[in-house]
Design a protein around this motif. Structure first.
Motif, PDB file in Angstrom:
ATOM      1  N   HIS A  60       0.771  -1.294  -0.029  1.00  0.00           N
ATOM      2  CA  HIS A  60      -0.028  -0.042   0.111  1.00  0.00           C
ATOM      3  C   HIS A  60       0.949   1.237   0.085  1.00  0.00           C
ATOM      4  CE1 HIS A  60      -3.051  -2.803   0.702  1.00  0.00           C
ATOM      5  NE2 HIS A  60      -2.763  -3.158   2.055  1.00  0.00           N
ATOM      6  N   ARG A  85      -3.160  -0.874  -2.568  1.00  0.00           N
ATOM      7  CA  ARG A  85      -4.085   0.390  -2.389  1.00  0.00           C
ATOM      8  C   ARG A  85      -3.245   1.559  -2.367  1.00  0.00           C
ATOM      9  NH1 ARG A  85      -8.965  -0.613  -1.203  1.00  0.00           N
ATOM     10  NH2 ARG A  85      -9.469   1.611  -0.912  1.00  0.00           N
ATOM     11  N   ALA A  87      -3.542   5.515  -1.333  1.00  0.00           N
ATOM     12  CA  ALA A  87      -4.368   6.412  -0.396  1.00  0.00           C
ATOM     13  C   ALA A  87      -3.445   7.804  -0.818  1.00  0.00           C
ATOM     14  CB  ALA A  87      -4.424   6.265   0.896  1.00  0.00           C
ATOM     15  N   ARG A  99      -8.730  10.940  -7.520  1.00  0.00           N
ATOM     16  CA  ARG A  99      -9.666   9.746  -7.854  1.00  0.00           C
ATOM     17  C   ARG A  99      -9.454   9.479  -9.267  1.00  0.00           C
ATOM     18  NH1 ARG A  99     -13.499  11.948  -4.019  1.00  0.00           N
ATOM     19  NH2 ARG A  99     -13.238  11.088  -2.145  1.00  0.00           N
ATOM     20  N   ASP A 104      -7.154   5.003  -4.379  1.00  0.00           N
ATOM     21  CA  ASP A 104      -8.086   4.072  -4.018  1.00  0.00           C
ATOM     22  C   ASP A 104      -9.023   4.946  -2.854  1.00  0.00           C
ATOM     23  OD1 ASP A 104      -7.863   1.657  -5.339  1.00  0.00           O
ATOM     24  OD2 ASP A 104      -5.755   1.709  -4.465  1.00  0.00           O
ATOM     25  N   ASP A 105      -8.332   5.689  -2.163  1.00  0.00           N
ATOM     26  CA  ASP A 105      -8.588   6.494  -1.163  1.00  0.00           C
ATOM     27  C   ASP A 105      -8.178   7.854  -0.804  1.00  0.00           C
ATOM     28  OD1 ASP A 105     -10.256   4.601   0.414  1.00  0.00           O
ATOM     29  OD2 ASP A 105      -8.248   3.475   0.459  1.00  0.00           O
ATOM     30  N   VAL A 107      -7.881  11.331   1.087  1.00  0.00           N
ATOM     31  CA  VAL A 107      -8.077  12.234   2.570  1.00  0.00           C
ATOM     32  C   VAL A 107      -7.945  13.778   2.147  1.00  0.00           C
ATOM     33  CG1 VAL A 107      -7.314  12.551   4.732  1.00  0.00           C
ATOM     34  CG2 VAL A 107      -6.995  10.336   3.643  1.00  0.00           C
ATOM     35  N   GLU A 115     -11.149  12.598   5.997  1.00  0.00           N
ATOM     36  CA  GLU A 115     -12.249  11.706   5.373  1.00  0.00           C
ATOM     37  C   GLU A 115     -11.620  10.893   4.354  1.00  0.00           C
ATOM     38  OE1 GLU A 115     -16.358  12.683   3.057  1.00  0.00           O
ATOM     39  OE2 GLU A 115     -15.829  13.614   4.941  1.00  0.00           O
ATOM     40  N   ALA A 116     -11.781   9.600   4.292  1.00  0.00           N
ATOM     41  CA  ALA A 116     -11.389   8.832   3.415  1.00  0.00           C
ATOM     42  C   ALA A 116     -12.678   8.293   2.479  1.00  0.00           C
ATOM     43  CB  ALA A 116     -10.537   7.702   3.819  1.00  0.00           C
ATOM     44  N   GLY A 117     -12.291   8.047   1.290  1.00  0.00           N
ATOM     45  CA  GLY A 117     -13.552   7.668   0.404  1.00  0.00           C
ATOM     46  C   GLY A 117     -13.079   7.424  -0.815  1.00  0.00           C
ATOM     47  N   GLY A 119     -12.693   4.504  -2.379  1.00  0.00           N
ATOM     48  CA  GLY A 119     -12.630   2.985  -2.563  1.00  0.00           C
ATOM     49  C   GLY A 119     -13.137   2.105  -1.356  1.00  0.00           C
ATOM     50  N   GLY A 121     -12.808   2.749   1.798  1.00  0.00           N
ATOM     51  CA  GLY A 121     -12.031   3.021   2.880  1.00  0.00           C
ATOM     52  C   GLY A 121     -12.708   3.813   3.807  1.00  0.00           C
TER      53      GLY A 121
END
Length: 123
Positions: A60, A85, A87, A99, A104-105, A107, A115-117, A119, A121
């Motif tokens: 990762h 992954r 991030a 993205r 994948d994530d 922040v 705030e992750a998002g 994928g 996460g």
């Protein structure tokens, strides 16, 4: 048409130069020479970082500054080299861009705790 790196003081402003083959690549037709030239240093920086820090496919990767000059290439190159992954940290304004590069994530550093998002996460 090719682009790449010319050793220092070896004629980088010349119309014709002799360089080692491993320092040039075919220029994609969709890129201008200026765009291709802008990829050389940040791209080499990312490749060196991954190599020098022992990156292996499946690991990762966290990219701080995922929308920046080096970071946006780090996201793409890490994914292309098989990262498990990726991030990335960037502002919310750049989250969709990052993205779209393959993170994948994402922040958002402007949101305090983060705030992750993207994928699945969290946190």
């Amino acid at each position: 048409e090719v682009f790449g790196a010319v050793p220092p003081m070896r004629g980088s402003m010349a119309e014709v130069v002799v360089v080692p083959l491993d320092q040039v690549a075919l220029k994609p037709a969709a890129l201008s020479f200026a765009q291709a030239a802008a990829l050389v240093l940040p791209g080499v920086t990312v490749l060196q970082l991954l190599q020098q820090h022992g990156f292996a496919p499946g690991q990762h990767v966290l990219v701080v500054g995922g929308s920046g000059g080096v970071g946006h290439l780090a996201v793409q190159i890490a994914k292309a080299q098989g990262a498990g992954r990726v991030a990335a940290v960037c502002s919310g304004a750049n989250a969709e861009f990052v993205r779209g590069l393959g993170a994948d994530d994402v922040v958002d550093y402007t949101r305090g705790g983060g705030e992750a998002g993207g994928g699945g996460g969290g946190g």
